[in-house]
Design a protein around this motif. Structure first.
Motif, mmCIF file in Angstrom:
data_model
loop_
_atom_site.group_PDB
_atom_site.id
_atom_site.type_symbol
_atom_site.label_atom_id
_atom_site.label_comp_id
_atom_site.label_asym_id
_atom_site.label_seq_id
_atom_site.Cartn_x
_atom_site.Cartn_y
_atom_site.Cartn_z
ATOM 1 N N TRP A 278 0.828 -1.203 0.000
ATOM 2 C CA TRP A 278 0.000 0.000 0.000
ATOM 3 C C TRP A 278 0.866 1.258 0.000
ATOM 4 N N PHE A 279 1.944 1.255 0.760
ATOM 5 C CA PHE A 279 2.798 2.429 0.855
ATOM 6 C C PHE A 279 3.323 2.849 -0.512
ATOM 7 N N PHE A 280 3.531 1.874 -1.372
ATOM 8 C CA PHE A 280 4.033 2.183 -2.707
ATOM 9 C C PHE A 280 2.910 2.273 -3.741
ATOM 10 N N GLY A 281 1.684 2.452 -3.265
ATOM 11 C CA GLY A 281 0.565 2.713 -4.164
ATOM 12 C C GLY A 281 -0.102 1.489 -4.739
ATOM 13 N N ILE A 392 -0.926 8.915 2.200
ATOM 14 C CA ILE A 392 -0.074 8.000 2.958
ATOM 15 C C ILE A 392 0.906 7.328 2.005
ATOM 16 N N VAL A 393 0.467 7.139 0.767
ATOM 17 C CA VAL A 393 1.337 6.558 -0.246
ATOM 18 C C VAL A 393 2.589 7.417 -0.408
ATOM 19 N N LEU A 394 3.747 6.775 -0.233
ATOM 20 C CA LEU A 394 5.052 7.428 -0.368
ATOM 21 C C LEU A 394 5.222 8.629 0.567
ATOM 22 N N ASN A 395 4.551 8.595 1.702
ATOM 23 C CA ASN A 395 4.692 9.654 2.710
ATOM 24 C C ASN A 395 5.670 9.165 3.779
#
Length: 478
Positions: A278-281, A392-395
């Motif tokens: 999820w973090f990377f979309g 949150i993605v790439l944050n």
């Protein structure tokens, strides 16, 4: 952090993207999704029975819903619902798997579903034979048994069974998943390859499309089904003690693998991976759906069946616990709904906690605006507005709590479940049901489940809070 992000974007994200787009895995994911109309309908029936049949005896001594007018009829109707859905969910999945796999190859999808369904039925076995057992019966009882034409016979003081036309229900439920994933893939992929190679019956263009499609599928389907039939036959020769392939796969592959994935290490690993994707979309739970549904989803279906059908004289949640302790692979402590009950409240990462803390503590107008817009959907476990709107993605500020908070939550839920502080999840609940209510219903209306969820919720608050406060000072850098 920037160096880590750059490395992950260069090496990890492309691989993850390819995995998420791999057509066989996409087909498997969609196959599980395709069973939802049946599994949800059956789950609602089991949940209603849990509320009107299994829950009241815990509070009212002598309560028996099967003797109360209207209640007993509802229970009976829900039994028929279970018969046509969860009791035969393996059949439903077989068709869905074949359909979606054929779709991935861009060939006749209906034929693909039929081929996979036929493949499963080929291998389940149609007979039930037992070794004769010595038993004393009266002449009248023996005569009644022999005249019943049931396949059970009594002769020379021995009772034996030799029934044909019998299909064991355990071959058609969630136990069929592993077998049909393997055998269905073989036959439907072969069918698709033959179709794409034009090894088909060709009819004139004047023939109606429905007729033409059916005839086109005949040769590829026949070859594919003969292939699976030969595999089943050879296996029966090589394994005379366990001639039914589905039984062998279940006992030697599926059950040991399912038991292994009950360990806390596997639970933490899958939770970590969902958050990282999820973090990377990438939609983490979708990318990992073949694992989540194929392993823990199968365990959940088993729990639902035991809850409905009972186990060794016990019913409801008591039956599920008894089946788990028996250790025969009939039920499991940690299943698919356990993640949603105790960790993924508000969506993956427990992001509803983030929104609440932003509204309480954040001084950033942009974050507060997104939180106000996202809190409504998040109550129903929809967190895309937060994931891509916050984002949150790439944050880099939120990556640590987004990964750590759900891990802490699953550990709390896991310990509470395996220690008996809360009933195992035994119901399939629509994913849009709000947190707390979700865990209450998913555990068969166990009042302790929302308390465990609350503890996980509190742990997430502790983890998210310092990062929300720290984010107040990052606006200029953004």
């Amino acid at each position: 952090m920037n160096a880590i992000n750059a490395w992950m974007e260069k090496y990890f994200v492309p691989i993850a993207g390819k995995i998420g787009a791999q057509k066989h895995l996409v087909a498997l994911r969609d196959a599980f999704i395709g069973t939802l109309p049946a599994t949800m309908a059956g789950s609602i029936a089991v949940m209603i029975n849990a509320i009107i049949r299994d829950l009241p005896p815990q509070f009212f001594k002598g309560y028996d819903g099967t003797t109360i007018p209207v209640i007993k009829q509802i229970i009976a109707v829900n039994g028929f619902m279970w018969n046509g859905t969860l009791a035969v969910v393996g059949l439903v999945f077989a068709f869905s798997w074949g359909y979606n796999l054929a779709k991935a190859y861009n060939v006749n999808q209906l034929a693909g579903g039929i081929v996979a369904l036929a493949t499963l039925i080929q291998g389940v076995g149609f007979s039930a034979t037992t070794t004769p057992v010595s038993v004393k019966l009266t002449a009248k009882a023996a005569d009644a048994i022999n005249k019943a034409a049931s396949g059970i016979s009594y002769a020379d003081g021995k009772l034996s069974t030799n029934v044909w036309g019998f299909i064991k229900l355990g071959y058609l439920d969630a136990n069929a998943y592993f077998t049909i994933m393997i055998m269905g893939a073989i036959t439907v992929i072969l069918y698709s390859k033959l179709t794409l190679a034009n090894i088909t019956i060709k009819l004139p263009d004047s023939v109606p499309p429905a007729v033409s499609s059916a005839f086109t599928a005949i040769i590829p389907a026949a070859i594919s089904l003969y292939t699976s039939a030969i595999i089943y036959y050879i296996f029966s020769l090589l394994s005379p003690k366990t001639p039914v392939l589905i039984t062998w796969i279940q006992t030697t592959i599926a059950d040991p693998f399912m038991s292994a994935t009950q360990g806390i290490g596997w639970v933490i690993l899958i939770t970590l991976l969902v958050s990282v994707f999820w973090f990377f979309g990438l939609h983490g739970s979708n990318v990992l759906a073949p694992v989540l549904e194929g392993v823990w989803g199968q365990g959940q279906l088993k729990n639902i069946n035991v809850f409905q059908h009972g186990y060794n004289g016990k019913h409801g949640a008591d039956a599920v616990v008894a089946a788990i302790k028996a250790g025969h692979g009939d039920a499991y402590y940690w299943v698919r709904g356990s993640f949603d009950s105790f960790a993924w409240f508000g969506g993956s990462g427990g992001t509803i906690v983030l929104l609440i803390m932003i509204l309480l503590l954040s001084k950033r107008d942009d974050y507060r605006t997104v939180a106000k817009l996202g809190i409504g959907p998040s109550v129903f476990n929809i967190n895309e507005p937060v994931m891509f709107g916050m984002p949150i993605v790439l944050n880099p500020v939120f990556v640590i709590p987004f990964i750590i908070a759900p891990v802490a939550s699953v550990i709390i839920g896991y310990i509470a479940t395996v220690s008996g502080l809360v009933n195992p999840v035994s119901q399939s609940i629509p994913w849009v049901v709000p947190p707390f209510l979700y865990s209450f219903l998913a555990t068969g209306a166990d009042w302790r489940a929302p308390i465990v969820t609350l503890v996980s919720f509190a742990a997430s608050i502790v983890i998210w809070t310092p990062f929300v406060i720290a984010a107040n000072n990052t606006k200029d850098a953004d």
